[in-house]
Scaffold this motif. Structure first.
Motif, PDB file in Angstrom:
ATOM      1  N   ARG A  81       8.096   0.856  10.760  1.00 40.35           N
ATOM      2  CA  ARG A  81       8.849  -0.258  10.165  1.00 40.35           C
ATOM      3  C   ARG A  81      10.086  -0.577  10.990  1.00 40.35           C
ATOM      4  O   ARG A  81      10.468  -1.747  11.122  1.00 40.35           O
ATOM      5  CB  ARG A  81       9.219   0.083   8.719  1.00 40.35           C
ATOM      6  N   ARG A 131       8.893  -2.696  13.971  1.00 39.81           N
ATOM      7  CA  ARG A 131       8.483  -4.059  13.610  1.00 39.81           C
ATOM      8  C   ARG A 131       9.704  -4.932  13.326  1.00 39.81           C
ATOM      9  O   ARG A 131       9.782  -6.074  13.797  1.00 39.81           O
ATOM     10  CB  ARG A 131       7.570  -4.001  12.384  1.00 39.81           C
ATOM     11  N   TRP A 139      -1.683  -1.674  13.111  1.00 39.10           N
ATOM     12  CA  TRP A 139      -0.763  -1.030  12.178  1.00 39.10           C
ATOM     13  C   TRP A 139      -1.297   0.306  11.660  1.00 39.10           C
ATOM     14  O   TRP A 139      -0.565   1.295  11.605  1.00 39.10           O
ATOM     15  CB  TRP A 139      -0.455  -1.971  11.020  1.00 39.10           C
ATOM     16  N   TRP A 198      14.711  -0.941   4.026  1.00 42.20           N
ATOM     17  CA  TRP A 198      13.510  -1.372   4.755  1.00 42.20           C
ATOM     18  C   TRP A 198      12.785  -0.181   5.359  1.00 42.20           C
ATOM     19  O   TRP A 198      11.571  -0.026   5.219  1.00 42.20           O
ATOM     20  CB  TRP A 198      13.913  -2.360   5.852  1.00 42.20           C
ATOM     21  N   GLY A 204      10.940   1.953   3.002  1.00 42.17           N
ATOM     22  CA  GLY A 204       9.857   1.297   2.287  1.00 42.17           C
ATOM     23  C   GLY A 204      10.251   0.805   0.914  1.00 42.17           C
ATOM     24  O   GLY A 204       9.393   0.370   0.143  1.00 42.17           O
ATOM     25  N   GLY A 259      10.383  -4.764   1.328  1.00 41.13           N
ATOM     26  CA  GLY A 259       9.361  -5.250   2.238  1.00 41.13           C
ATOM     27  C   GLY A 259       9.344  -6.767   2.260  1.00 41.13           C
ATOM     28  O   GLY A 259      10.086  -7.418   1.506  1.00 41.13           O
TER      29      GLY A 259
END
Length: 433
Positions: free
Chosen positions: A389, A392, A376, A64, A67, A70
């Motif tokens: 990331r 989040r 973002w 995650w 990247g 997702g």
């Protein structure tokens, strides 16, 4: 023929022993899984190699953050759907070894190996903590852990936290949908703490883990107290000092870069510790409580605001969450509420009030996630994509954990009651509400 998604769905369901509750979209454009469900996007084969070389939560986290994985669709729904299959299975080396004795599981693993490509372990994302050897919760290791989490740029924290710059659970009179705002709720939390501590002009307050100075400023401005705030973060301290100066409170508020164990200028009339004790660690918690007890005058009050986990039947089996430990709060530990109360009592405190505000933290975290998602593009200019990331995912997952009573948060009011027995509290203590 593009069929990677269907192959992944079949292999994952063999491994998990249950239908996959989310849809999959693979790097070749193929899709499989229940229509209308959130989509797990597997962007490349490297994601599979991460899972194979580090099965479980840490492998997923690395994919995650890098990247490689997702989510398209509602992140909260996706996490809730996957939690029962991944995060709540309680898998460790023994259960994994047992599962691999199943021929179907071994076949699924071989299929993933073939699909993943050359079996080279990808390097962890740069956002992952690099562990130094040595004992946990020394002054040096605590400084390093605090710096990892907090010294990532004050501009980024402004974006996430909003103008209040309070990085702990707010106290909501009403959800935002009913007219409450995050800034109002954070102000109300600081006022709640102030009232519980009985702050008034002439008193001295020690704010342990003072963050960006919000509690110190509120206490000095609204209640006329003198405040010493301590933090291990250089960036927090610089930001807090500027805020103090802008408010014209330099004669009443001092911000120090200092370990709470090094504070030696007591006694204080009151101590606030808001969202800080989670960093202390189980082995050091009694020392923490004793130090704060030492710093208070007889009759002084402590307000300890702390996240708690649910107790386990076998407490020795408690393990720190791998994702949180590697990417969010290195060396952080959660304790059950009962353990915290016991340690405070062992240090000499009289615990007078405990208030659970669990649901309030879920509301707070959802607001922080909304702030991040709405800004973002700006967040990606301030920190690395991996760091954004991390934030989040961890805030959304924590919001669900508070909502589902997997973790809680409590304010514990304790008094250094003198030998004569007078606590200084009114007979009906909850007058602060």
């Amino acid at each position: 023929m593009a069929d990677a998604a269907l192959r992944l769905q079949n292999l994952f369901e063999q491994l998990l022993g249950a239908p996959l509750p989310v849809r999959i979209r693979a790097w070749d454009g193929s899709q499989a899984g229940p229509p209308g469900a959130p989509v797990l996007v597997v962007r490349n084969r490297r994601a599979l190699r991460r899972l194979l070389f580090k099965p479980g939560e840490l492998g997923l986290a690395r994919a995650w953050v890098a990247g490689d994985l997702g989510i398209d669709g509602d992140l909260y729904i996706a996490l809730e759907l996957m939690a029962g299959l991944i995060w709540e299975r309680g898998e460790d080396a023994r259960t994994l070894a047992g599962a691999l004795r199943d021929p179907e599981v071994r076949a699924a693993v071989r299929g993933l190996v073939r699909l993943a490509g050359p079996p080279l372990p990808p390097s962890p994302p740069p956002e992952e903590v690099r562990r130094a050897r040595g004992h946990l919760h020394t002054k040096r290791s605590d400084r390093r852990a605090i710096s990892h989490h907090y010294d990532v740029g004050n501009d980024f924290y402004e974006l996430v936290l909003g103008p209040s710059m309070v990085y702990s659970c707010a106290y909501w009179q009403a959800p935002e949908a009913e007219g409450g705002t995050l800034e109002d709720a954070q102000r109300d939390k600081l006022e709640l703490v102030s009232r519980k501590l009985g702050l008034r002009p002439g008193l001295r307050l020690l704010d342990v883990g003072c963050g960006w100075g919000s509690m110190a400023i509120h206490a000095a401005r609204e209640h006329g107290v003198s405040v010493v705030g301590v933090t291990l973060s250089q960036e927090q301290a610089a930001y807090a000092r500027k805020r103090v100066a802008d408010e014209g409170l330099t004669d009443r508020v001092e911000i120090r870069v200092q370990d709470y164990r090094d504070v030696a200028d007591g006694p204080y009339d009151a101590i606030s510790s808001i969202g800080m004790a989670e960093h202390v660690g189980a082995e050091r918690y009694l020392e923490y409580a004793i130090d704060l007890h030492r710093l208070l005058r007889p009759g002084g009050r402590l307000l300890n605001h702390q996240i708690a986990r649910r107790p386990q039947r076998d407490e020795s089996a408690y393990d720190v969450d791998e994702f949180i430990d590697a990417y969010v709060f290195p060396d952080g530990e959660l304790a059950p509420l009962g353990t915290t109360v016991t340690q405070l009592e062992r240090a000499g405190f009289e615990v007078r009030d405990v208030e659970s505000i669990r649901e309030h933290y879920a509301l707070t975290l959802r607001r922080w996630v909304a702030n991040l998602e709405s800004e973002w593009a700006a967040a990606l200019r301030l920190v690395s994509p991996g760091r954004a990331r991390v934030w989040r995912l961890y805030m959304a997952a924590c919001a669900l954990s508070f909502e589902r009573n997997r973790i809680g948060v409590n304010q514990v009011l304790a008094v250094k009651t003198p030998e004569a027995g007078g606590s200084g509290l009114p007979l009906r203590a909850r007058t602060w509400h």
